[in-house]
Design an enzyme around this catalytic site. Structure first.
Site, PDB file in Angstrom:
ATOM      1  N   ASP A  17       1.116  -1.110  -0.341  1.00 11.70           N
ATOM      2  CA  ASP A  17       0.305  -0.065  -0.118  1.00 11.70           C
ATOM      3  C   ASP A  17       1.153   1.393   0.387  1.00 11.70           C
ATOM      4  O   ASP A  17       1.972   1.083   0.542  1.00 11.70           O
ATOM      5  CB  ASP A  17      -0.845   0.117   1.446  1.00 11.70           C
ATOM      6  CG  ASP A  17      -1.454   1.501   1.346  1.00 11.70           C
ATOM      7  OD1 ASP A  17      -2.307   1.901  -0.184  1.00 11.70           O
ATOM      8  OD2 ASP A  17      -1.816   1.484   2.698  1.00 11.70           O
ATOM      9  N   ASP A  19      -0.134   5.524   0.666  1.00  2.92           N
ATOM     10  CA  ASP A  19      -0.276   6.422   2.416  1.00  2.92           C
ATOM     11  C   ASP A  19      -0.412   5.599   2.889  1.00  2.92           C
ATOM     12  O   ASP A  19      -1.071   4.892   2.598  1.00  2.92           O
ATOM     13  CB  ASP A  19      -1.696   7.045   1.343  1.00  2.92           C
ATOM     14  CG  ASP A  19      -1.431   7.375  -0.106  1.00  2.92           C
ATOM     15  OD1 ASP A  19      -1.416   8.861   0.445  1.00  2.92           O
ATOM     16  OD2 ASP A  19      -1.183   6.783  -0.852  1.00  2.92           O
ATOM     17  N   ASP A 177      -1.754  -0.685   5.810  1.00  2.00           N
ATOM     18  CA  ASP A 177      -1.737  -0.235   7.080  1.00  2.00           C
ATOM     19  C   ASP A 177      -3.629  -0.647   7.950  1.00  2.00           C
ATOM     20  O   ASP A 177      -3.907   0.639   8.571  1.00  2.00           O
ATOM     21  CB  ASP A 177      -2.039   1.139   7.194  1.00  2.00           C
ATOM     22  CG  ASP A 177      -2.133   2.098   6.388  1.00  2.00           C
ATOM     23  OD1 ASP A 177      -2.554   1.842   5.058  1.00  2.00           O
ATOM     24  OD2 ASP A 177      -2.410   2.926   6.869  1.00  2.00           O
TER      25      ASP A 177
END
Length: 228
Positions: A17, A19, A177
């Site tokens: 991922d 961001d 996240d």
């Protein structure tokens, strides 16, 4: 019931991922968010609160800013502000955004060990690619696949498969996240590693990641645990 994964061996396809996992983009996203909502007289948002909502996208950030300050806003107005936010963001996409600690060093080490690195992000590709280019990180990845580059973004597992270039679950690890990352990993039947410093409105222990880490520097040892 604990999810079972195929035995992992040899070089892996590591799908990241963006961001909240590789790059702390909150400073620039919240900076432009405050600019656009000021047009309607809103005060700057609470930084820590807004940071947790980044994974839901620009429209959600704007809507939440109005809701938090007790203001109603039409869908048409949100769309207008979203367009302005994205335009401003693109113009200063890496003014204050930086890779999280240890990210560059660890990625370089993983690549030297023969692992293939790719990016699977719900950020539009037309923003993800310039961001990584500005940070000098483009060449670290074999593919950078954004939300509009696939028919369906995460949590659709095909977003992961498109990024890594195959659908062999014994070779793939998703590193992220938030919920879109763990849900996509579960649908693809691949393990997920979560960075607890990232952006999530849900407590990390509730997200169901295979392994949770406090720091990116712990990633190599986590991968060793998965491949034993």
């Amino acid at each position: 019931m604990k999810q079972k994964f195929e035995t992992m061996r040899g070089p892996l396809s590591l799908c990241f991922d963006l961001d909240g996992t590789l790059v702390d983009t909150a400073p620039d996203l919240i900076r432009v968010l405050n600019i656009v909502i000021k047009e309607d007289g809103l005060a700057p948002v609470n930084y820590d609160h807004a940071r947790r909502h980044i994974s839901y996208g620009a429209k959600a950030l704007i809507t939440d800013a109005y809701k938090t300050q007790g203001r109603a806003v039409s869908g048409e107005r949100v769309s207008t502000l979203q367009a302005k936010l994205l335009e401003l963001y693109a113009d200063g996409i890496a003014d204050h955004s930086r890779p999280f600690p240890h990210v560059r060093k660890i990625l370089d080490g993983l690549a030297r060990k023969g692992h293939d690195l790719s990016v699977c992000t719900n950020k539009p590709g037309y923003l993800a690619r310039p961001l990584l280019a500005e940070l000098g990180m483009t060449d670290m990845f074999s593919a950078i696949v954004g939300s509009e580059d696939v028919p369906n973004k995460k949590p659709d597992p095909n977003h992961i498969f498109e990024a890594v270039g195959h659908n062999d679950p014994s070779r793939i690890v998703m590193i992220g996240d938030g919920a879109p990352d763990t849900l996509a990993a579960k649908a693809a039947n691949v393990p997920s590693i979560l960075m607890r410093y990232g952006y999530s409105t849900t407590p990390f222990y509730q997200l169901g990641g295979t392994i949770m880490l406090r720091c990116f520097s712990q990633l190599p040892s986590a991968l060793i645990r998965l491949t034993r």
